[in-house]
Design an enzyme around this catalytic site. Structure first.
Site, short mmCIF file in Angstrom:
data_model
loop_
_atom_site.label_atom_id
_atom_site.label_comp_id
_atom_site.label_asym_id
_atom_site.label_seq_id
_atom_site.Cartn_x
_atom_site.Cartn_y
_atom_site.Cartn_z
CE1 TYR A 33 1.14 -0.24 4.39
CE2 TYR A 33 0.05 1.89 4.38
CZ TYR A 33 0.88 0.98 4.99
OH TYR A 33 1.47 1.30 6.18
CE LYS A 151 3.20 3.06 3.07
NZ LYS A 151 3.32 3.24 4.52
CD GLU A 183 9.99 1.55 10.51
OE1 GLU A 183 9.94 2.47 9.69
OE2 GLU A 183 9.94 0.35 10.19
CG LEU A 207 8.42 2.26 4.76
CD1 LEU A 207 8.18 0.99 3.94
CD2 LEU A 207 7.11 2.98 4.97
N1 PLP Z 1 7.77 3.71 8.90
C1 PLP Z 1 6.63 3.00 8.91
C2 PLP Z 1 6.60 1.68 9.62
C3 PLP Z 1 5.48 3.48 8.25
O1 PLP Z 1 4.36 2.75 8.26
C4 PLP Z 1 5.54 4.73 7.60
C5 PLP Z 1 4.37 5.27 6.91
O2 PLP Z 1 3.33 4.68 6.86
C6 PLP Z 1 6.74 5.45 7.65
C7 PLP Z 1 7.84 4.91 8.29
C8 PLP Z 1 6.86 6.80 6.99
O3 PLP Z 1 6.92 6.67 5.59
P1 PLP Z 1 6.39 7.82 4.63
O4 PLP Z 1 7.16 9.05 4.99
O5 PLP Z 1 6.71 7.33 3.28
O6 PLP Z 1 4.93 7.96 4.91
#
Ligand code: PLP
Length: 287
Positions: A33, A151, A183, A207
């Site tokens: 997603y 993701k 994170e 991520l």
């Molecule tokens: N880390 C995780 C586990 C996430 O689910 C997300 C966003 O959903 C992020 C980091 C941040 O990623 P982004 O800046 O691409 O939204």
């Protein structure tokens, strides 16, 4: 008001949109997603999200049911049909339904991927009350799988961690592995020490946030020093500031970690400055 959503090539009222009970996203969390923000009716960081989507699909050997140019048109059409000025567009692609339950991947030539998209209207997204107050977080053990760079829709543990935070009277959780913060449940984690911005280096452990990439680029352009390395909860509690980044919350200050107040308990200066720069710059490049 009923939304118009997108399912496998069709725009439908949300109450009429359906997916098979055999869909592998439903049965096995076999899907990926993206969440893309909308400001001023335009998409923030669209290219970054599209590139990461393609990477997630490649890593899972999953077919992409739509070309990226066509995908951008669907995003625009959904934003238009639902009159979104500020909010989000959620996109999910799963390995589809082979009409039964089976661990073995179906042949992508015979079973098309499922694509679903919908909008979420969030009128105060850029100006959220939480960004002015700052978030309180707890730490939890990171017990997720080892490919967090993809993701996927396997979000049960992050949802459980958010529930643990809620029960503790907090807003969110940072996950910790081998004594270091990986994170946040749905965001990347940062601390600020002596003017230096510290965030974990990229690997399969986290991520690769699209907002992270943009914020680090803007920070470097603003002559801020960035150090990509891991840090512990204890180091974070002793830092000058802490914050998170994500597509849906931009730069979000953290004011408390495991009951320890950060600084004076108010959003930090560096975090707020980065939030302002990120919002300004990403509005300029929105599509
Ligand atoms: N880390 C995780 C586990 C996430 O689910 C997300 C966003 O959903 C992020 C980091 C941040 O990623 P982004 O800046 O691409 O939204």
């Amino acid at each position: 008001m009923s939304r118009t959503v997108y399912v496998n090539g069709e725009y439908l009222p949300e109450g009429e949109a359906t997916v098979s009970i055999f869909d592998r996203g439903f049965l096995m969390a076999d899907g990926v997603y993206e969440v893309t923000s909308v400001l001023d009716g335009k998409l923030i960081d669209f290219d970054g999200h599209a590139v990461r989507l393609e990477r997630s699909l490649v890593e899972l050997d999953m077919a992409c049911p739509i070309e990226m140019d066509a995908l951008l048109e669907v995003f625009h059409e959904l934003v238009r049909l639902n009159g979104i000025n500020e909010g989000m567009v959620y996109l999910q692609i799963t390995r589809g339904s082979a009409g039964d339950r089976d661990f073995i991947f179906p042949d992508p030539e015979k079973v098309p991927s499922t694509i679903v998209m919908f909008t979420q209207d969030v009128p105060d997204l850029a100006n959220s009350a939480l960004s002015k107050r700052g978030t309180k977080i707890i730490s939890v053990e990171d017990i997720r799988w080892a490919r967090r760079d993809i993701k996927t829709v396997q979000l049960l543990y992050p949802a459980m961690a958010k529930m643990m935070a809620k029960k503790a009277g907090c807003d969110d959780a940072w996950m910790v592995e081998d004594g270091h913060v990986t994170e946040g449940t749905s965001n990347n984690a940062y601390i600020v020490k002596g003017g230096k911005i510290i965030t974990r280096q990229l690997s399969n452990d986290i991520l690769h946030g699209i907002t992270r990439a943009a914020v680090l680029r803007f920070a470097a352009e603003a002559q801020m020093v960035v150090e990509e390395r891991s840090f512990s909860i204890e180091e974070a509690q002793g830092a000058d500031e802490a914050f998170t980044t994500s597509a849906s919350a931009f730069v979000m200050p953290v004011v408390e970690i495991d009951g320890v107040q950060m600084g004076d308990g108010k959003p930090g200066r560096v975090a707020m400055r980065l939030r302002e720069i990120y919002l300004d710059e990403s509005r300029k490049s929105a599509v």
